[in-house]
Design an enzyme around this catalytic site. Structure first.
Site, PDB file in Angstrom:
ATOM      1  N   LYS A  34       0.598  -0.727  -0.174  1.00  0.00           N
ATOM      2  CA  LYS A  34       0.370  -0.134  -0.442  1.00  0.00           C
ATOM      3  C   LYS A  34       1.008   1.039  -0.074  1.00  0.00           C
ATOM      4  O   LYS A  34       1.640   1.404   1.406  1.00  0.00           O
ATOM      5  CB  LYS A  34      -0.992   0.482   1.308  1.00  0.00           C
ATOM      6  CG  LYS A  34      -1.747   0.784   1.558  1.00  0.00           C
ATOM      7  CD  LYS A  34      -2.814   0.784   2.246  1.00  0.00           C
ATOM      8  CE  LYS A  34      -3.371   1.610   2.795  1.00  0.00           C
ATOM      9  NZ  LYS A  34      -4.189   1.958   3.861  1.00  0.00           N
ATOM     10  N   LYS A  93      -2.223  -2.023  -3.938  1.00  0.00           N
ATOM     11  CA  LYS A  93      -2.559  -0.573  -3.790  1.00  0.00           C
ATOM     12  C   LYS A  93      -2.088   0.786  -3.751  1.00  0.00           C
ATOM     13  O   LYS A  93      -1.247   0.932  -3.099  1.00  0.00           O
ATOM     14  CB  LYS A  93      -3.954  -0.566  -2.489  1.00  0.00           C
ATOM     15  CG  LYS A  93      -4.993   0.675  -2.539  1.00  0.00           C
ATOM     16  CD  LYS A  93      -4.791   0.558  -0.750  1.00  0.00           C
ATOM     17  CE  LYS A  93      -5.882   1.516  -0.333  1.00  0.00           C
ATOM     18  NZ  LYS A  93      -6.080   2.372   0.805  1.00  0.00           N
TER      19      LYS A  93
END
Ligand code: PBG
Length: 297
Positions: free
Chosen positions: A169, A222
């Protein structure tokens, strides 16, 4: 091989608030709402009718208190109502802490207190598992979060509850609209102490590997669109399903561009989803999922 987009490719995110009969619009996030549980059940019913089978649930608490358990109570009601729906829950602290950081901080700093943060994340994850979540998805980027949660779930008899790790992330500008949902932008500092630097791909591979070793059943990259290379690396290097999170900023780009007449929304969405799949994603978390399901129906 020709890539086709299917309804099964998607996980649809939902935001849940307390109260009744609520379906609240969110600033700069067209077509996405905060639902109270009763309205949420109706919307899920519709999503299911369209052929979606997996949802990811985010809680938006009334007060910023980590003891709030709106997600667990929503999961109970969803599980009572639908038996063939895969329910995943986001496990993070950013909507619950007063400062908006993803973990509990050491005094006067942006340094995560690892012990306290893990303790809080474990508690939340276990409460979601007790409520019947099929997957918990820790997204705080706290070191060893997957390991700590796996251990706690196993110890309490939740061996079948799976974990989707927000493994890679990145600190990203693409989260803008999401932060309007729960007012979860950090009040000071940024997330660079715990989210990944987008200029460093090696670190991402290491984080993914760590999550797999710690017991993640699915690993996530992500955002998605600007990180297709990371998705590809995850797919090629490891033997675990890869999820890609097509985040709020990516979504809003498409929506606002379409509104301005810059492109055809449907064509644009299919091109993007195809690219994410082509890069190696096994499943895509996307706010477009419901529209895609309609288009495919
Ligand atoms: C917080 C969290 C974020 C998103 C999902 N979980 C934002 C952030 O890190 O600030 C973003 C999702 C999106 O933009 O759609 N842990």
């Amino acid at each position: 091989m020709q890539i086709n987009i299917r309804k099964d490719d998607f996980i649809y995110p939902y935001f849940v608030v307390s109260g009744k009969n609520k379906k609240e619009k969110i600033k700069n996030f067209p077509g996405v709402y905060r639902f109270s549980v009763d309205s949420l059940l109706k919307d899920i019913e519709e999503s299911k009718r369209l052929g979606l089978k997996k949802i990811l649930l985010f809680g938006v608490p009334d007060k910023r208190d980590i003891r709030d358990n709106i997600v667990a109570s929503a999961v109970r009601k969803i599980k009572d109502e639908f038996d063939d729906l895969i329910v995943m829950t986001d496990v993070c602290l950013c909507a619950y802490t007063s400062h908006g950081h993803c973990g509990i901080l050491k005094a006067q700093s942006v340094i995560i207190d690892s012990r306290k943060t893990l303790e809080a994340l474990v508690k939340i994850a276990v409460s979601h598992a007790e409520a019947g979540a099929d997957f918990v998805a820790p997204s705080a980027m706290a070191r060893k979060q997957v390991f700590a949660i796996r251990k706690a779930l196993d110890a309490r008899g939740f061996k079948d509850t799976k974990i989707m790790g927000y493994s890679a992330k990145f600190v990203s500008n693409f989260y803008g609209p999401f932060r309007n949902v729960a007012d979860s932008a950090p009040k000071f500092g940024d997330r660079s102490a715990y989210q990944l630097n987008f200029a460093d791909a090696k670190n991402a591979a290491r984080e993914i590997e760590d999550d797999i070793k710690e017991g993640a059943d699915i690993v996530m990259v992500k955002p998605a669109l600007a990180y297709l290379d990371i998705i590809r690396t995850a797919k090629e290097k490891f033997n675990v399903p890869v999820a890609a999170y097509n985040v709020s900023g990516e979504y809003s780009f498409v929506k606002y561009g379409a509104k301005q007449g810059l492109w055809d929304e449907k064509k644009m969405v299919f091109e993007i989803m195809t690219a994410i799949k082509r890069a190696g994603a096994d499943v895509i978390i996307s706010y477009h999922a419901k529209d895609v399901a309609k288009w495919l129906s």
